[in-house]
Design a protein around this motif. Structure first.
Motif, PDB file in Angstrom:
ATOM      1  N   SER A  89       0.819  -1.208   0.000  1.00 58.27           N
ATOM      2  CA  SER A  89       0.000   0.000   0.000  1.00 58.27           C
ATOM      3  C   SER A  89       0.861   1.271   0.000  1.00 58.27           C
ATOM      4  N   ARG A  90       0.300   2.311  -0.450  1.00 58.92           N
ATOM      5  CA  ARG A  90       0.907   3.643  -0.462  1.00 58.92           C
ATOM      6  C   ARG A  90       2.177   3.699  -1.293  1.00 58.92           C
ATOM      7  N   GLY A  91       2.256   2.929  -2.349  1.00 57.00           N
ATOM      8  CA  GLY A  91       3.379   2.986  -3.272  1.00 57.00           C
ATOM      9  C   GLY A  91       4.644   2.324  -2.778  1.00 57.00           C
ATOM     10  N   ARG A  92       4.547   1.517  -1.753  1.00 56.31           N
ATOM     11  CA  ARG A  92       5.730   0.849  -1.218  1.00 56.31           C
ATOM     12  C   ARG A  92       5.921  -0.511  -1.862  1.00 56.31           C
ATOM     13  N   ALA A  93       7.053  -1.110  -1.577  1.00 56.25           N
ATOM     14  CA  ALA A  93       7.350  -2.442  -2.110  1.00 56.25           C
ATOM     15  C   ALA A  93       7.935  -3.298  -0.990  1.00 56.25           C
ATOM     16  N   ALA A  94       7.564  -4.569  -0.989  1.00 55.18           N
ATOM     17  CA  ALA A  94       8.110  -5.513  -0.013  1.00 55.18           C
ATOM     18  C   ALA A  94       8.889  -6.575  -0.775  1.00 55.18           C
ATOM     19  N   PRO A  95      10.055  -6.979  -0.244  1.00 62.20           N
ATOM     20  CA  PRO A  95      10.861  -7.968  -0.976  1.00 62.20           C
ATOM     21  C   PRO A  95      10.264  -9.360  -0.902  1.00 62.20           C
ATOM     22  N   ARG A  96      10.452 -10.104  -1.970  1.00 61.98           N
ATOM     23  CA  ARG A  96      10.123 -11.525  -2.026  1.00 61.98           C
ATOM     24  C   ARG A  96      11.388 -12.239  -2.465  1.00 61.98           C
ATOM     25  N   LEU A  97      11.886 -13.153  -1.653  1.00 61.15           N
ATOM     26  CA  LEU A  97      13.101 -13.883  -1.983  1.00 61.15           C
ATOM     27  C   LEU A  97      12.719 -15.292  -2.420  1.00 61.15           C
ATOM     28  N   LYS A  98      13.048 -15.638  -3.639  1.00 62.02           N
ATOM     29  CA  LYS A  98      12.781 -16.978  -4.162  1.00 62.02           C
ATOM     30  C   LYS A  98      14.094 -17.751  -4.081  1.00 62.02           C
ATOM     31  N   ARG A  99      14.173 -18.639  -3.112  1.00 61.59           N
ATOM     32  CA  ARG A  99      15.425 -19.307  -2.805  1.00 61.59           C
ATOM     33  C   ARG A  99      15.582 -20.605  -3.588  1.00 61.59           C
ATOM     34  N   TYR A 100      16.826 -20.895  -3.948  1.00 62.83           N
ATOM     35  CA  TYR A 100      17.201 -22.128  -4.628  1.00 62.83           C
ATOM     36  C   TYR A 100      18.211 -22.864  -3.752  1.00 62.83           C
ATOM     37  N   SER A 101      18.392 -24.158  -4.037  1.00 61.11           N
ATOM     38  CA  SER A 101      19.324 -24.921  -3.214  1.00 61.11           C
ATOM     39  C   SER A 101      20.112 -25.913  -4.058  1.00 61.11           C
ATOM     40  N   HIS A 102      21.294 -26.276  -3.535  1.00 63.45           N
ATOM     41  CA  HIS A 102      22.111 -27.358  -4.074  1.00 63.45           C
ATOM     42  C   HIS A 102      21.983 -28.526  -3.111  1.00 63.45           C
ATOM     43  N   ILE A 103      21.652 -29.704  -3.628  1.00 66.18           N
ATOM     44  CA  ILE A 103      21.470 -30.885  -2.793  1.00 66.18           C
ATOM     45  C   ILE A 103      22.556 -31.889  -3.140  1.00 66.18           C
ATOM     46  N   GLU A 104      23.309 -32.322  -2.131  1.00 66.35           N
ATOM     47  CA  GLU A 104      24.366 -33.306  -2.329  1.00 66.35           C
ATOM     48  C   GLU A 104      24.073 -34.523  -1.468  1.00 66.35           C
ATOM     49  N   ILE A 105      24.077 -35.701  -2.109  1.00 62.85           N
ATOM     50  CA  ILE A 105      23.845 -36.953  -1.400  1.00 62.85           C
ATOM     51  C   ILE A 105      25.050 -37.856  -1.615  1.00 62.85           C
TER      52      ILE A 105
END
Length: 113
Positions: A89-105
């Motif tokens: 609201s009111r012209g503001r912005a909120a961050p959205r973090l789209k996280r990725y991962s490396h998986i080691e087995i």
């Protein structure tokens, strides 16, 4: 002999993957595959594929019996993070973090010769 597989840049948060990986650490590989098939988490499918890849690497590259393999370690690390924003609201912005991962087995034959 230790054999590993790495699934890089997977679109799931490392924190969520670690919950699944903690369940299968130390299990026999075949039992871990069965457990992963019945887990409700979406990241279980990604881990299942990585574990199958590690077992195939052990069988095809090192001539190990896949029935004697044990999950020695399973690690999820941070990968890139996409930074997006959500309009507020009111012209503001909120961050959205789209996280990725490396998986080691890492699977290991339990000393069976």
């Amino acid at each position: 002999m230790e054999v590993r597989s790495v699934a890089r840049h997977q679109r799931v948060s490392p924190r969520k993957v670690r919950l699944v990986l903690d369940v299968i650490k130390g299990m026999p590989a075949n039992q871990a595959l069965t457990t992963l098939q019945f887990m409700p988490q979406p990241s279980a499918r990604i881990v299942w594929k990585a574990l199958r890849s590690a077992m195939a690497n052990a069988e095809n590259n090192f001539n190990l019996n896949p029935d004697g393999l044990v999950v020695k370690s399973a690690i999820a690390g941070d990968a890139r993070t996409l930074r997006r924003f959500k309009a507020r609201s009111r012209g503001r912005a909120a961050p959205r973090l789209k996280r990725y991962s490396h998986i080691e087995i890492v699977v290991d034959d339990e000393g069976v010769f």
